[in-house]
Design a protein around this motif. Structure first.
Motif, PDB file in Angstrom:
ATOM      1  N   ALA A  32      11.532  15.323 -32.635  1.00  0.00           N
ATOM      2  CA  ALA A  32      11.941  14.772 -31.559  1.00  0.00           C
ATOM      3  C   ALA A  32      12.821  15.834 -30.824  1.00  0.00           C
ATOM      4  O   ALA A  32      13.311  16.765 -31.338  1.00  0.00           O
ATOM      5  N   GLN A  33      13.008  15.372 -29.357  1.00  0.00           N
ATOM      6  CA  GLN A  33      13.975  16.373 -28.596  1.00  0.00           C
ATOM      7  C   GLN A  33      14.856  15.446 -28.051  1.00  0.00           C
ATOM      8  O   GLN A  33      14.971  14.288 -27.843  1.00  0.00           O
ATOM      9  N   ALA A  34      16.032  16.137 -27.499  1.00  0.00           N
ATOM     10  CA  ALA A  34      17.118  15.505 -26.941  1.00  0.00           C
ATOM     11  C   ALA A  34      16.582  14.821 -25.622  1.00  0.00           C
ATOM     12  O   ALA A  34      15.879  15.287 -25.021  1.00  0.00           O
ATOM     13  N   GLY A  35      16.878  13.501 -25.227  1.00  0.00           N
ATOM     14  CA  GLY A  35      16.309  12.895 -24.163  1.00  0.00           C
ATOM     15  C   GLY A  35      15.046  11.936 -24.939  1.00  0.00           C
ATOM     16  O   GLY A  35      14.789  10.936 -23.869  1.00  0.00           O
ATOM     17  N   ASP A  36      14.438  12.007 -25.819  1.00  0.00           N
ATOM     18  CA  ASP A  36      13.562  11.013 -26.412  1.00  0.00           C
ATOM     19  C   ASP A  36      14.097   9.705 -26.549  1.00  0.00           C
ATOM     20  O   ASP A  36      15.340   9.597 -27.080  1.00  0.00           O
ATOM     21  N   VAL A  37      13.229   8.714 -26.500  1.00  0.00           N
ATOM     22  CA  VAL A  37      13.885   7.243 -26.663  1.00  0.00           C
ATOM     23  C   VAL A  37      13.339   6.612 -28.018  1.00  0.00           C
ATOM     24  O   VAL A  37      11.905   6.601 -28.062  1.00  0.00           O
ATOM     25  N   LEU A  38      14.107   6.019 -28.599  1.00  0.00           N
ATOM     26  CA  LEU A  38      13.631   5.119 -30.032  1.00  0.00           C
ATOM     27  C   LEU A  38      13.799   3.575 -29.357  1.00  0.00           C
ATOM     28  O   LEU A  38      14.741   3.258 -28.701  1.00  0.00           O
ATOM     29  N   THR A  39      12.780   3.065 -29.548  1.00  0.00           N
ATOM     30  CA  THR A  39      12.584   1.632 -28.959  1.00  0.00           C
ATOM     31  C   THR A  39      12.437   0.808 -30.230  1.00  0.00           C
ATOM     32  O   THR A  39      11.454   1.100 -31.114  1.00  0.00           O
ATOM     33  N   VAL A  40      13.340  -0.453 -30.546  1.00  0.00           N
ATOM     34  CA  VAL A  40      12.941  -1.417 -31.466  1.00  0.00           C
ATOM     35  C   VAL A  40      12.427  -2.626 -30.858  1.00  0.00           C
ATOM     36  O   VAL A  40      13.170  -3.111 -30.088  1.00  0.00           O
ATOM     37  N   TYR A  41      11.178  -3.029 -31.256  1.00  0.00           N
ATOM     38  CA  TYR A  41      10.707  -4.236 -30.475  1.00  0.00           C
ATOM     39  C   TYR A  41      11.266  -5.302 -31.530  1.00  0.00           C
ATOM     40  O   TYR A  41      10.787  -5.350 -32.798  1.00  0.00           O
ATOM     41  N   THR A  42      11.590  -6.437 -31.101  1.00  0.00           N
ATOM     42  CA  THR A  42      12.083  -7.689 -31.888  1.00  0.00           C
ATOM     43  C   THR A  42      11.596  -8.911 -31.490  1.00  0.00           C
ATOM     44  O   THR A  42      11.027  -9.147 -30.360  1.00  0.00           O
ATOM     45  N   ASP A  43      11.757 -10.103 -32.221  1.00  0.00           N
ATOM     46  CA  ASP A  43      11.669 -11.463 -31.670  1.00  0.00           C
ATOM     47  C   ASP A  43      12.600 -12.314 -32.675  1.00  0.00           C
ATOM     48  O   ASP A  43      13.321 -11.715 -33.494  1.00  0.00           O
ATOM     49  N   THR A  82       9.294   7.726 -28.149  1.00  0.00           N
ATOM     50  CA  THR A  82       8.703   8.124 -26.738  1.00  0.00           C
ATOM     51  C   THR A  82       9.215   9.489 -26.366  1.00  0.00           C
ATOM     52  O   THR A  82      10.545   9.521 -26.253  1.00  0.00           O
ATOM     53  N   PRO A  83       8.528  10.372 -25.758  1.00  0.00           N
ATOM     54  CA  PRO A  83       9.171  11.494 -25.090  1.00  0.00           C
ATOM     55  C   PRO A  83      10.212  11.140 -23.984  1.00  0.00           C
ATOM     56  O   PRO A  83       9.651  10.327 -23.245  1.00  0.00           O
ATOM     57  N   GLY A  84      11.067  11.883 -23.747  1.00  0.00           N
ATOM     58  CA  GLY A  84      11.901  11.478 -22.667  1.00  0.00           C
ATOM     59  C   GLY A  84      11.370  12.039 -21.279  1.00  0.00           C
ATOM     60  O   GLY A  84      11.711  11.257 -20.235  1.00  0.00           O
ATOM     61  N   ASP A  85      10.461  12.801 -21.250  1.00  0.00           N
ATOM     62  CA  ASP A  85       9.684  13.102 -20.116  1.00  0.00           C
ATOM     63  C   ASP A  85       8.887  11.982 -19.378  1.00  0.00           C
ATOM     64  O   ASP A  85       8.201  12.022 -18.528  1.00  0.00           O
ATOM     65  N   GLU A  86       8.475  10.965 -20.592  1.00  0.00           N
ATOM     66  CA  GLU A  86       7.735   9.975 -20.123  1.00  0.00           C
ATOM     67  C   GLU A  86       8.594   8.805 -19.396  1.00  0.00           C
ATOM     68  O   GLU A  86       8.192   7.831 -18.919  1.00  0.00           O
ATOM     69  N   PHE A  87       9.904   8.936 -19.191  1.00  0.00           N
ATOM     70  CA  PHE A  87      10.562   8.274 -18.404  1.00  0.00           C
ATOM     71  C   PHE A  87      11.135   8.889 -17.066  1.00  0.00           C
ATOM     72  O   PHE A  87      11.647  10.077 -16.980  1.00  0.00           O
ATOM     73  N   ASN A  88      10.698   8.087 -16.125  1.00  0.00           N
ATOM     74  CA  ASN A  88      11.042   8.726 -14.795  1.00  0.00           C
ATOM     75  C   ASN A  88      12.320   7.905 -14.176  1.00  0.00           C
ATOM     76  O   ASN A  88      12.177   6.612 -14.000  1.00  0.00           O
ATOM     77  N   GLU A  89      13.132   8.656 -13.344  1.00  0.00           N
ATOM     78  CA  GLU A  89      14.326   7.758 -13.035  1.00  0.00           C
ATOM     79  C   GLU A  89      14.504   8.172 -11.472  1.00  0.00           C
ATOM     80  O   GLU A  89      14.581   9.215 -11.155  1.00  0.00           O
TER      81      GLU A  89
END
Length: 388
Positions: free
Chosen positions: A60-71, A135-142
């Protein structure tokens, strides 16, 4: 001539091999990939958690995003990303936050230094984890949609920035609002409100703010409709308030990644069981040799206990020097019997039995119980009454 032809042929083969390797790496790491498969119930009382293994973060690299899917999140549900060594948040803003739908953490260099070595614990209360992805950080566009003027939030929460509807025109379910901040103080928090000064939802009332700001993801239509219906063009659609930071700008973040179907490296949550009468725990919870495994039991199941009642702990030995201890679920985790130093049970494969006396009974009824130790896999905890 043949020599040159062979060199060209081998060169082309090496080039193709390199391309395939790069394509393979891109396939593995350029998408949202699952690192944990649930379900894992995070019940009441901050007693449940699960450790994400450190192996997931080695690339992993700085800027990558950890996502927790819940219900199944209750209205008061809270989450946490914790350091197994200290049980504190991996960063101040991740120590405790409200949970409604999926929640995320952006990895920084400081966070990576911890999770690469020790992994990361997902905790909290009153929700269920379905899966966790990276998810890699470069997959997020701001896109920055509000440029200020910058606003210093006041200690009494009285200051707020107004965002007109045109700033949020491109906002969709799944997108995030990212707050860029400076001058962050200890305890900084943000409140995202509609034009009536009410929080968009409970999860937006007091979002912890760190040095990198914070992000709020739109996970369903309700808050989005509030913003769309209230803000037309230059009319105020959203207010951002808070305390302990200076708001510089606001961006909308969109994820372009697709979910990978590859589950070969995913970690599986332990199988969950429905508790039977008398059971306080039934499942599989690892207590590694690094002491990162703990199980908290709230005081509620002990209220009808009397002296000489017992709890029986079943387990499998997994380490070379397995040990178990019972602590008060309070403060410095004093031994449940009041012993100093704490009592450690050497594990030989036989069930461990703890009999309540007047001291331990008072403590479990007041504070609950923590099972701690190393080198074993916890399988079951039974509460057995002496009156039976």
């Amino acid at each position: 001539m043949n020599y040159m032809k062979n060199r060209i042929t081998w060169g082309l083969r090496l080039l193709c091999a390199a391309f395939c390797i790069l394509h393979s790496v891109s396939f593995i790491y350029a998408t949202e990939r699952t690192i944990l498969i649930g379900p894992k119930t995070i019940g009441p009382g901050w007693k449940d958690n699960i450790l994400l293994e450190s192996r997931h973060f080695q690339h992993a690299q700085a800027g990558d995003v950890l996502t927790v899917y819940t219900d199944l999140a209750k209205r008061t549900a809270q989450g946490a990303f914790q350091d197994p060594q200290t049980w504190q948040g991996v960063a101040p803003e991740y120590g405790c936050f409200n949970v409604k739908g999926p929640f995320r953490m952006t990895l920084t260099d400081d966070i990576l230094s911890k999770v690469r070595e020790r992994g990361c614990i997902i905790g909290g209360h009153d929700y269920r984890i379905l899966r966790v992805t990276l998810t890699p950080g470069d997959e997020f566009n701001e896109t920055i949609v509000w440029h200020g003027p910058a606003l210093q939030m006041k200690p009494d929460w009285s200051a707020s920035a107004e965002l007109p509807g045109k700033c949020l025109r491109s906002l969709q379910v799944g997108d995030a609002l990212r707050l860029h901040v400076t001058k962050v103080q200890e305890g900084a928090a943000a409140k995202l409100m509609d034009f009536t000064w009410n929080a968009l939802e409970p999860a937006t009332d007091g979002i912890p703010v760190g040095s990198n700001g914070c992000s709020y993801y739109i996970n369903d239509d309700v808050p989005l409709l509030k913003l769309q219906l209230s803000g037309m063009d230059d009319h105020t659609a959203m207010r951002i308030g808070g305390t302990g930071f200076r708001l510089e700008k606001v961006g909308i973040v969109k994820c372009t990644a697709s979910m990978s179907d590859d589950l070969s490296q995913a970690q599986h949550a332990p199988k969950e069981y429905k508790l039977q009468p008398g059971e306080l725990f039934h499942g599989e919870k690892a207590f590694p040799d690094d002491w990162s495994g703990n199980l908290r039991l709230t005081a509620e199941p002990f209220q009808e206990c009397t002296e000489n009642d017992v709890i029986v702990v079943s387990y499998d030995v997994t380490g070379e020097t397995p040990q178990m201890s019972f602590r008060e679920n309070k403060g410095k985790w004093s031994d449940i019997t009041g012993a100093e130093p704490p009592i450690w049970y050497a594990l030989d494969g036989q069930d461990v039995v703890l009999t309540f006396d007047d001291v331990s009974l008072d403590r479990v009824k007041t504070s609950g119980l923590v099972v701690t130790g190393r080198g074993f896999l916890l399988k079951r905890i039974m509460l057995i009454s002496a009156q039976m």
